[in-house]
Design a protein around this motif. Structure first.
Motif, PDB file in Angstrom:
ATOM      1  N   ASP A  82      -6.510 -10.747  -4.631  1.00  9.39           N
ATOM      2  CA  ASP A  82      -7.217  -9.511  -4.847  1.00  9.39           C
ATOM      3  C   ASP A  82      -7.638  -8.685  -3.851  1.00  9.39           C
ATOM      4  O   ASP A  82      -7.488  -7.509  -3.697  1.00  9.39           O
ATOM      5  CB  ASP A  82      -8.184  -9.378  -5.774  1.00  9.39           C
ATOM      6  N   GLY A  83      -8.143  -9.379  -2.760  1.00 14.08           N
ATOM      7  CA  GLY A  83      -8.446  -8.684  -1.678  1.00 14.08           C
ATOM      8  C   GLY A  83      -7.610  -8.241  -0.522  1.00 14.08           C
ATOM      9  O   GLY A  83      -7.636  -7.140  -0.288  1.00 14.08           O
ATOM     10  N   LEU A  87      -6.691  -4.161   0.056  1.00 11.36           N
ATOM     11  CA  LEU A  87      -6.752  -3.430   1.424  1.00 11.36           C
ATOM     12  C   LEU A  87      -5.434  -2.788   1.379  1.00 11.36           C
ATOM     13  O   LEU A  87      -5.528  -1.500   1.972  1.00 11.36           O
ATOM     14  CB  LEU A  87      -6.661  -4.671   2.242  1.00 11.36           C
ATOM     15  N   LEU A  88      -4.498  -3.037   0.936  1.00  9.59           N
ATOM     16  CA  LEU A  88      -3.075  -2.426   0.756  1.00  9.59           C
ATOM     17  C   LEU A  88      -3.409  -1.035   0.004  1.00  9.59           C
ATOM     18  O   LEU A  88      -2.843   0.207   0.505  1.00  9.59           O
ATOM     19  CB  LEU A  88      -2.093  -3.183   0.410  1.00  9.59           C
ATOM     20  N   ASN A  89      -3.922  -1.141  -1.017  1.00  8.12           N
ATOM     21  CA  ASN A  89      -4.170   0.271  -1.852  1.00  8.12           C
ATOM     22  C   ASN A  89      -4.944   1.235  -1.122  1.00  8.12           C
ATOM     23  O   ASN A  89      -4.531   2.215  -1.385  1.00  8.12           O
ATOM     24  CB  ASN A  89      -4.555  -0.243  -3.220  1.00  8.12           C
ATOM     25  N   SER A  90      -5.956   0.388  -0.292  1.00  6.67           N
ATOM     26  CA  SER A  90      -6.880   1.543   0.385  1.00  6.67           C
ATOM     27  C   SER A  90      -6.274   2.043   1.830  1.00  6.67           C
ATOM     28  O   SER A  90      -6.930   2.954   2.359  1.00  6.67           O
ATOM     29  CB  SER A  90      -8.163   0.779   0.635  1.00  6.67           C
ATOM     30  N   SER A  91      -5.160   1.412   2.016  1.00  5.05           N
ATOM     31  CA  SER A  91      -4.337   1.824   3.287  1.00  5.05           C
ATOM     32  C   SER A  91      -3.370   2.778   3.158  1.00  5.05           C
ATOM     33  O   SER A  91      -2.675   2.934   3.964  1.00  5.05           O
ATOM     34  CB  SER A  91      -3.827   0.500   4.068  1.00  5.05           C
ATOM     35  N   ILE A  92      -3.228   3.300   1.854  1.00  4.15           N
ATOM     36  CA  ILE A  92      -2.113   4.339   1.698  1.00  4.15           C
ATOM     37  C   ILE A  92      -2.350   5.648   2.120  1.00  4.15           C
ATOM     38  O   ILE A  92      -3.435   6.067   1.970  1.00  4.15           O
ATOM     39  CB  ILE A  92      -1.935   4.489   0.109  1.00  4.15           C
ATOM     40  N   LEU A  93      -1.571   6.022   3.146  1.00  2.46           N
ATOM     41  CA  LEU A  93      -1.618   7.276   3.594  1.00  2.46           C
ATOM     42  C   LEU A  93      -0.869   8.577   3.007  1.00  2.46           C
ATOM     43  O   LEU A  93      -1.110   9.615   2.795  1.00  2.46           O
ATOM     44  CB  LEU A  93      -0.987   7.476   4.980  1.00  2.46           C
ATOM     45  N   TYR A  94       0.355   8.094   2.352  1.00  2.04           N
ATOM     46  CA  TYR A  94       1.200   9.022   1.449  1.00  2.04           C
ATOM     47  C   TYR A  94       1.878   8.081   0.497  1.00  2.04           C
ATOM     48  O   TYR A  94       2.341   7.224   0.704  1.00  2.04           O
ATOM     49  CB  TYR A  94       1.970   9.863   2.252  1.00  2.04           C
ATOM     50  N   GLU A  95       2.002   8.809  -0.696  1.00  2.00           N
ATOM     51  CA  GLU A  95       2.991   8.189  -1.748  1.00  2.00           C
ATOM     52  C   GLU A  95       3.487   9.121  -2.605  1.00  2.00           C
ATOM     53  O   GLU A  95       2.800  10.011  -3.049  1.00  2.00           O
ATOM     54  CB  GLU A  95       2.426   7.271  -2.551  1.00  2.00           C
ATOM     55  N   GLY A 112       6.765 -12.231   4.821  1.00  2.00           N
ATOM     56  CA  GLY A 112       6.556 -13.764   5.205  1.00  2.00           C
ATOM     57  C   GLY A 112       7.359 -14.425   6.003  1.00  2.00           C
ATOM     58  O   GLY A 112       8.600 -13.888   6.157  1.00  2.00           O
ATOM     59  N   GLY A 113       7.130 -15.392   6.478  1.00  2.00           N
ATOM     60  CA  GLY A 113       7.864 -16.341   7.266  1.00  2.00           C
ATOM     61  C   GLY A 113       7.210 -16.517   8.590  1.00  2.00           C
ATOM     62  O   GLY A 113       6.100 -15.910   8.988  1.00  2.00           O
ATOM     63  N   SER A 114       7.836 -17.734   9.312  1.00  2.00           N
ATOM     64  CA  SER A 114       7.099 -18.048  10.684  1.00  2.00           C
ATOM     65  C   SER A 114       5.801 -18.331  10.368  1.00  2.00           C
ATOM     66  O   SER A 114       4.763 -17.749  11.067  1.00  2.00           O
ATOM     67  CB  SER A 114       7.339 -16.835  11.827  1.00  2.00           C
ATOM     68  N   GLY A 115       5.236 -19.225   9.219  1.00  2.00           N
ATOM     69  CA  GLY A 115       3.952 -19.589   9.310  1.00  2.00           C
ATOM     70  C   GLY A 115       3.222 -18.518   8.623  1.00  2.00           C
ATOM     71  O   GLY A 115       1.965 -18.770   8.224  1.00  2.00           O
ATOM     72  N   VAL A 116       3.746 -17.639   7.966  1.00  2.00           N
ATOM     73  CA  VAL A 116       3.062 -16.454   7.232  1.00  2.00           C
ATOM     74  C   VAL A 116       3.449 -16.516   5.737  1.00  2.00           C
ATOM     75  O   VAL A 116       4.660 -16.526   5.414  1.00  2.00           O
ATOM     76  CB  VAL A 116       3.256 -15.061   7.783  1.00  2.00           C
ATOM     77  N   THR A 117       2.551 -16.996   4.815  1.00  3.21           N
ATOM     78  CA  THR A 117       2.993 -17.230   3.531  1.00  3.21           C
ATOM     79  C   THR A 117       3.296 -15.794   2.741  1.00  3.21           C
ATOM     80  O   THR A 117       4.198 -15.999   2.059  1.00  3.21           O
ATOM     81  CB  THR A 117       1.652 -17.890   2.811  1.00  3.21           C
ATOM     82  N   ILE A 118       2.616 -14.843   2.790  1.00  4.82           N
ATOM     83  CA  ILE A 118       2.843 -13.627   2.279  1.00  4.82           C
ATOM     84  C   ILE A 118       2.617 -12.599   3.075  1.00  4.82           C
ATOM     85  O   ILE A 118       1.581 -12.363   3.723  1.00  4.82           O
ATOM     86  CB  ILE A 118       2.041 -13.678   1.007  1.00  4.82           C
ATOM     87  N   GLY A 119       3.615 -11.397   3.291  1.00  2.00           N
ATOM     88  CA  GLY A 119       3.336 -10.156   4.091  1.00  2.00           C
ATOM     89  C   GLY A 119       3.357  -9.113   2.974  1.00  2.00           C
ATOM     90  O   GLY A 119       2.945  -9.250   1.840  1.00  2.00           O
ATOM     91  N   ILE A 120       3.064  -7.903   3.636  1.00  2.00           N
ATOM     92  CA  ILE A 120       3.026  -6.562   2.995  1.00  2.00           C
ATOM     93  C   ILE A 120       4.009  -6.550   1.862  1.00  2.00           C
ATOM     94  O   ILE A 120       3.760  -6.132   0.654  1.00  2.00           O
ATOM     95  CB  ILE A 120       3.030  -5.407   4.026  1.00  2.00           C
ATOM     96  N   ILE A 121       5.280  -6.712   2.262  1.00  2.00           N
ATOM     97  CA  ILE A 121       6.442  -6.283   1.348  1.00  2.00           C
ATOM     98  C   ILE A 121       6.246  -7.346   0.064  1.00  2.00           C
ATOM     99  O   ILE A 121       6.362  -6.749  -1.092  1.00  2.00           O
ATOM    100  CB  ILE A 121       8.013  -6.472   2.006  1.00  2.00           C
ATOM    101  N   GLU A 122       6.027  -8.575   0.191  1.00  2.00           N
ATOM    102  CA  GLU A 122       5.907  -9.681  -0.844  1.00  2.00           C
ATOM    103  C   GLU A 122       4.722  -9.102  -1.760  1.00  2.00           C
ATOM    104  O   GLU A 122       4.834  -9.124  -2.960  1.00  2.00           O
ATOM    105  CB  GLU A 122       6.021 -10.988  -0.286  1.00  2.00           C
ATOM    106  N   ALA A 123       3.640  -8.639  -0.944  1.00  2.00           N
ATOM    107  CA  ALA A 123       2.395  -8.230  -1.899  1.00  2.00           C
ATOM    108  C   ALA A 123       2.574  -7.288  -2.779  1.00  2.00           C
ATOM    109  O   ALA A 123       2.341  -6.968  -4.095  1.00  2.00           O
ATOM    110  CB  ALA A 123       1.289  -8.162  -0.966  1.00  2.00           C
TER     111      ALA A 123
END
Length: 307
Positions: A82-83, A87-95, A112-123
């Motif tokens: 949820d955090g 964070l992503l929703n509060s970071s929207i500059l334009y939509e 995600g990848g290279s040790g990262v479980t989840i990235g922006i696009i997956e979220a």
């Protein structure tokens, strides 16, 4: 592995329109050998709108694809915290209905990848009902403007604009050594090997324009705050070109200068000083020129005030 005991019927989404049937199935049927995929197409086990199609058939809107019972790799369910979503929703500059521009936070991976479980696009894919895809990428250590498309037509438009250098991307960086206050153009091909990106004649054309804003003198070192405009978008382009010019970016753990970075760390800089400050493009939905700006993060602003 997951075994599907019954045929599946999938409706073609926005980002699959225009894609070849074989490429679509390769993406859908993870872990299935390509030879098997071509065989089920050839034998007519795959149907599009109840009819046979060849592997090179281009998908169109509202196509219904029948996929026969087949064993595929199991993908882990991606459940962003949820955090992270907050964070992503509060970071929207334009939509709008076709695109989304985020002010990406330093340290956040775009995928995600290279040790990262989840990235922006997956979220975001877990949150948005409609498909969403990255238009371009930013390094994990870079903050600032990041564009995502919510329609295939928008993604295609942006790709065409990028190819024809019709998207203006401006960055702010702090680099080692004082730089004369005039425009410095670095036109040097970048080749990506298995470890990093290097200047090499066998690489792709790469052009960056550095505009020094302010010089700083400190102890036995000096630094320049620069604005950078890139004509191309190669991996690590600004960082590689800055190093090539003798002005590596501050706190760059791959292309930086160790003694300079140690001094920057003592003065309070704990991250890569590279920020995507603005992006100008033709909005595919409105067909108007649009500029989106991401303010310099507070930590970087505060660090500059100390110099």
């Amino acid at each position: 592995m997951t075994t599907h005991d019954a045929p599946r019927f999938i409706s073609v989404d926005e980002f699959s329109i225009g894609q070849r049937l074989d490429n679509y199935l390769i993406k859908q049927l993870k872990g299935v050998p390509k030879s098997r995929i071509y065989r089920i197409i050839r034998k007519g086990e795959v149907r599009v709108n109840k009819g046979r199609k060849k592997a090179d058939y281009k998908l169109v809107s509202e196509d219904i694809i029948r996929i026969p019972p087949i064993r595929t790799s199991t993908e882990k369910d991606i459940k962003p915290s949820d955090g992270l979503l907050k964070l992503l929703n509060s970071s929207i500059l334009y939509e709008d209905k076709g695109l989304l521009v985020l002010n990406k936070t330093h340290g956040m991976a775009v995928h995600g990848g290279s040790g990262v479980t989840i990235g922006i696009i997956e979220a975001l894919k877990s949150q948005y009902k409609e498909p969403i895809e990255l238009v371009h990428r930013l390094d994990r250590g870079t903050s600032g403007c990041l564009i995502l498309a919510k329609k295939r037509s928008v993604l295609k438009s942006f790709h065409e604009q990028l190819v024809h250098h019709q998207v203006e991307k401006r960055y702010i960086a702090l680099v080692k050594n004082s730089w004369s206050k005039k425009k410095h153009t670095i036109d040097a091909p970048i080749y990506q090997n298995s470890r990093n990106s290097v200047i090499d004649s066998k690489g792709k054309d790469s052009v960056s324009h550095f505009h020094p804003i302010k010089n700083f003198l400190m102890d036995d070192e000096s630094a320049s705050l620069v604005e950078v405009v890139i004509e191309t978008g190669r991996t690590h382009q600004i960082r590689v070109h800055a190093k090539h010019a003798g002005h590596p970016v501050a706190q760059d753990d791959k292309y930086g200068d160790n003694s300079f970075d140690q001094l920057m760390k003592k003065k309070g800089l704990s991250r890569l000083f590279l920020h995507a400050k603005s992006i100008v493009f033709t909005n595919p939905i409105t067909n108007e020129i649009q500029k989106v700006t991401a303010p310099l993060p507070n930590d970087l602003e505060e660090f500059l005030n100390k110099l």
